[in-house]
Design an enzyme around this catalytic site. Structure first.
Site, PDB file in Angstrom:
ATOM      1  N   GLY A  50      -8.416  -1.342   7.708  1.00  0.00           N
ATOM      2  CA  GLY A  50      -9.282  -2.476   7.384  1.00  0.00           C
ATOM      3  C   GLY A  50      -8.939  -3.694   8.213  1.00  0.00           C
ATOM      4  N   CYS A  78      -5.188   6.215   8.174  1.00  0.00           N
ATOM      5  CA  CYS A  78      -4.551   5.231   7.304  1.00  0.00           C
ATOM      6  C   CYS A  78      -3.495   4.514   8.125  1.00  0.00           C
ATOM      7  CB  CYS A  78      -3.923   5.888   6.079  1.00  0.00           C
ATOM      8  SG  CYS A  78      -3.111   4.710   4.969  1.00  0.00           S
ATOM      9  N   GLY A  79      -3.761   3.267   8.469  1.00  0.00           N
ATOM     10  CA  GLY A  79      -2.855   2.522   9.332  1.00  0.00           C
ATOM     11  C   GLY A  79      -1.508   2.263   8.703  1.00  0.00           C
ATOM     12  N   ASN A  80      -1.480   1.893   7.423  1.00  0.00           N
ATOM     13  CA  ASN A  80      -0.206   1.633   6.764  1.00  0.00           C
ATOM     14  C   ASN A  80       0.633   2.898   6.663  1.00  0.00           C
ATOM     15  OD1 ASN A  80      -0.548  -1.170   6.259  1.00  0.00           O
ATOM     16  ND2 ASN A  80      -1.871  -0.705   4.530  1.00  0.00           N
ATOM     17  N   ASN A 123     -15.276   1.743   3.317  1.00  0.00           N
ATOM     18  CA  ASN A 123     -14.282   0.748   2.938  1.00  0.00           C
ATOM     19  C   ASN A 123     -14.910  -0.639   3.087  1.00  0.00           C
ATOM     20  OD1 ASN A 123     -11.635   2.484   2.811  1.00  0.00           O
ATOM     21  ND2 ASN A 123     -12.659   3.084   4.708  1.00  0.00           N
ATOM     22  N   GLN A 182      -2.164   6.686  -1.688  1.00  0.00           N
ATOM     23  CA  GLN A 182      -2.495   7.859  -0.869  1.00  0.00           C
ATOM     24  C   GLN A 182      -1.361   8.875  -0.899  1.00  0.00           C
ATOM     25  OE1 GLN A 182      -3.141   4.723   0.794  1.00  0.00           O
ATOM     26  NE2 GLN A 182      -5.354   4.862   0.464  1.00  0.00           N
ATOM     27  N   GLU A 235     -10.819  -0.259  -0.939  1.00  0.00           N
ATOM     28  CA  GLU A 235     -10.641   0.983  -0.185  1.00  0.00           C
ATOM     29  C   GLU A 235     -11.365   2.121  -0.882  1.00  0.00           C
ATOM     30  OE1 GLU A 235      -7.013   3.293   2.120  1.00  0.00           O
ATOM     31  OE2 GLU A 235      -6.609   1.533   0.886  1.00  0.00           O
ATOM     32  N   ARG A 236     -12.194   2.829  -0.143  1.00  0.00           N
ATOM     33  CA  ARG A 236     -12.952   3.925  -0.751  1.00  0.00           C
ATOM     34  C   ARG A 236     -11.969   4.951  -1.333  1.00  0.00           C
ATOM     35  NH1 ARG A 236     -15.153   7.988   4.088  1.00  0.00           N
ATOM     36  NH2 ARG A 236     -13.169   8.057   5.184  1.00  0.00           N
ATOM     37  N   CYS A 241      -4.472  -2.789   3.825  1.00  0.00           N
ATOM     38  CA  CYS A 241      -5.205  -1.685   4.444  1.00  0.00           C
ATOM     39  C   CYS A 241      -5.119  -1.866   5.954  1.00  0.00           C
ATOM     40  CB  CYS A 241      -6.656  -1.666   3.979  1.00  0.00           C
ATOM     41  SG  CYS A 241      -7.640  -0.342   4.732  1.00  0.00           S
ATOM     42  N   ASN A 294      -6.771  10.287  -0.553  1.00  0.00           N
ATOM     43  CA  ASN A 294      -6.878   9.088  -1.370  1.00  0.00           C
ATOM     44  C   ASN A 294      -6.568   9.400  -2.827  1.00  0.00           C
ATOM     45  OD1 ASN A 294      -7.404   7.085   0.500  1.00  0.00           O
ATOM     46  ND2 ASN A 294      -9.624   7.289   0.366  1.00  0.00           N
ATOM     47  N   HIS A 347     -15.729   1.361   8.012  1.00  0.00           N
ATOM     48  CA  HIS A 347     -15.501   0.054   7.394  1.00  0.00           C
ATOM     49  C   HIS A 347     -16.732  -0.820   7.553  1.00  0.00           C
ATOM     50  CE1 HIS A 347     -11.113   0.113   6.545  1.00  0.00           C
ATOM     51  NE2 HIS A 347     -11.128   1.059   7.479  1.00  0.00           N
ATOM     52  N   ASN A 379     -11.906   5.892  10.144  1.00  0.00           N
ATOM     53  CA  ASN A 379     -12.685   5.959   8.915  1.00  0.00           C
ATOM     54  C   ASN A 379     -13.638   4.759   8.895  1.00  0.00           C
ATOM     55  OD1 ASN A 379     -10.864   3.904   8.250  1.00  0.00           O
ATOM     56  ND2 ASN A 379      -9.679   5.171   6.870  1.00  0.00           N
ATOM     57  N   ASN A 428       0.888  -1.170   0.000  1.00  0.00           N
ATOM     58  CA  ASN A 428       0.000   0.000   0.000  1.00  0.00           C
ATOM     59  C   ASN A 428       0.926   1.220   0.000  1.00  0.00           C
ATOM     60  OD1 ASN A 428      -2.347   1.354   2.459  1.00  0.00           O
ATOM     61  ND2 ASN A 428      -2.129   1.834   0.301  1.00  0.00           N
TER      62      ASN A 428
END
Length: 269
Positions: free
Chosen positions: A212, A74-76, A182, A47, A200-201, A209, A65, A151, A149, A13
């Site tokens: 996610g 955004c975790g990543n 998402n 992103q 992912e939206r 994700c 995005n 999910h 966000n 990602n």
């Protein structure tokens, strides 16, 4: 104006990171974010990440995005930013303040507390978010979690059998989700291992994700299908998600810097 960038990724990602903590950059809007994210005519990424000064944390992270929309978490990217910063730090996001800490070739992130109320997802009308009485094609009775966000999570026998490239777009834009959503399709392999694919939206199918993985793991735990710490396997690799007794989610996984470069701002503005 010449602007430096760092290309990074978490399990595939990928992100373009712009560091404006000590240097003022022109305002980022949706057209600029889309232009930079374009894989044919821009730098290319899932992103665009903008780092700025913050009054409530050590610094602020804004997340755009691929389609130019700004999102809350955004975790990543959080792991990538932790690796870039090189020390434990508190980061302001639109979804709240998170704590990140680099660890080896990755990072651990305190993603905060999950929210389950239908208004917090948000949904267009009230319902039980643990087992939602709705469905699309072969997917039904999902759960919903907001982890910065929104999910929606479906448990299925085989994630590969779900045509996520079509049904994902349909669900993302359904009127039930006024801020879009998402879409997570997961298979419980055992009580400590989940397999996951994510639409992912604003970006579409992604190799990984982080939010996610957090939402899916917490939903599985909430339903009594998993232990309080699980490994989530995505197409790009594994994340470890723990939901503590303090109600906070901790995500641990790898991140990497790919390369650095620069561009002329006027070429994309």
């Amino acid at each position: 104006m010449r602007v430096d960038f760092i290309k990074m990724h978490g399990l595939g990602n990928d992100f373009v990171v712009l560091d404006a903590r000590t240097r003022t950059l022109p305002a980022i809007d949706a057209p600029v974010a889309r232009a930079l994210a374009d894989r044919r005519t821009g730098i290319g990424c899932d992103q665009l990440i903008l780092l700025e000064p913050s009054k409530s944390a050590d610094f602020r992270m804004r997340i755009f995005n691929q389609d130019g929309t700004e999102v809350g978490a955004c975790g990543n990217a959080s792991r990538a930013v932790a690796l870039l910063h090189g020390a434990a730090v508190r980061v302001e996001t639109a979804g709240g303040v998170i704590a990140v800490e680099p660890s080896g070739t990755g990072a651990s992130v305190d993603m905060g507390e999950p929210r389950f109320d239908w208004e917090a997802i948000p949904l267009a009308y009230g319902m039980d978010t643990a087992v939602m009485p709705v469905g699309w094609e072969t997917l039904d009775q999902p759960g919903a979690v907001n982890v910065g966000n929104p999910h929606v999570i479906f448990f299925v026998e085989d994630t590969d059998a779900v045509p996520l490239e079509t049904v994902g777009a349909q669900i993302e834009t359904d009127p039930l989700f006024p801020e879009r959503v998402n879409v997570n399709v997961a298979t419980i392999l055992d009580r400590r291992h989940i397999r996951l694919h994510v639409w992912e939206r604003g970006a579409g199918i992604t190799r990984a994700c982080g939010t996610g993985a957090c939402a899916t793991a917490v939903h599985a735990m909430r339903r009594g299908l998993a232990e309080r710490e699980v490994t989530v396997t995505l197409p790009g690799g594994d994340l470890v998600i723990a939901w503590g007794e303090d109600n906070r989610i901790r995500m641990t996984g790898p991140a990497a810097e790919a390369y650095r470069g620069s561009f002329e701002w006027d070429d994309f503005a």
